[in-house]
Design an enzyme around this catalytic site. Structure first.
Site, PDB file in Angstrom:
ATOM      1  CG  HIS A  60      -1.930  -0.739   1.326  1.00 50.07           C
ATOM      2  ND1 HIS A  60      -2.862  -0.741   2.326  1.00 50.07           N
ATOM      3  CD2 HIS A  60      -2.221  -2.246   0.520  1.00 50.07           C
ATOM      4  CE1 HIS A  60      -3.904  -1.994   1.733  1.00 50.07           C
ATOM      5  NE2 HIS A  60      -3.326  -2.723   0.882  1.00 50.07           N
ATOM      6  CD  GLU A  62      -2.072   3.933   2.867  1.00 50.41           C
ATOM      7  OE1 GLU A  62      -1.915   3.473   2.026  1.00 50.41           O
ATOM      8  OE2 GLU A  62      -3.367   3.763   3.609  1.00 50.41           O
ATOM      9  CB  CYS A  90      -6.879  -0.711   5.070  1.00 54.27           C
ATOM     10  SG  CYS A  90      -5.024  -1.242   5.224  1.00 54.27           S
ATOM     11  CB  CYS A  93      -2.285   1.736   6.342  1.00 54.34           C
ATOM     12  SG  CYS A  93      -1.570   0.782   4.723  1.00 54.34           S
TER      13      CYS A  93
END
Length: 159
Positions: A60, A62, A90, A93
């Site tokens: 991801h 992040e 999410c 993260c």
């Protein structure tokens, strides 16, 4: 609400995260971008989603930005730093954001499928108590439009 940098800087930083999201879009990844800004207001890391390319959910935007910031700082503790991301993080993260000791996160579009705000109420006390400051809706229109365009194109392609 705004970060320690103020609304004007938040918009500028979100534009940098959106530029990363556009890079993801160009390689057919879900267009999510992230940057990490230190307490002095310097961008110390940039990343975009590469889940499909890398074949891992860990990729991801992040997560990749936080990893790059840690390497830049030479420390996994990112105290005083802020993460700017185009889509609501999410749960995975947000856990990483907390563990990395980030001061806060600024995000654009909400994620009705996987956003951390969908977690149960007992978990949300951490954010409501201000352990991690959360600023939502910065650059929401552009972030939302980029995501809509991407998924519209995907659906059109698959028939």
């Amino acid at each position: 609400m705004e970060s320690i940098f103020g609304k004007e800087k938040d918009l500028i930083f979100m534009q940098e995260a959106l530029a990363q999201a556009k890079l993801a879009y160009e390689i057919d990844e879900v267009p999510i971008g992230a940057i990490v800004v230190n307490s002095e207001g310097d961008i110390i890391a940039r990343a975009y989603n590469s889940v499909e390319r890398d074949c891992t959910q860990r990729a991801h935007a992040e997560s990749l930005a936080i990893e790059a910031a840690g390497k830049y700082c030479g420390d996994w503790r990112l105290s005083g730093c802020w993460l700017y991301v185009t889509l609501e993080p999410c749960s995975m993260c947000m856990g990483l954001i907390r563990l990395s000791r980030l001061a806060g996160v600024v995000y654009g579009a909400s994620s009705p499928l996987f956003g951390f705000s969908l977690d149960n109420a007992e978990d949300l006390w951490i954010y409501k108590r201000g352990i991690v400051s959360v600023v939502e809706g910065v650059g929401v229109d552009e972030a939302t439009e980029l995501l809509k365009e991407f998924f519209h194109k995907k659906r059109k392609k698959s028939g």
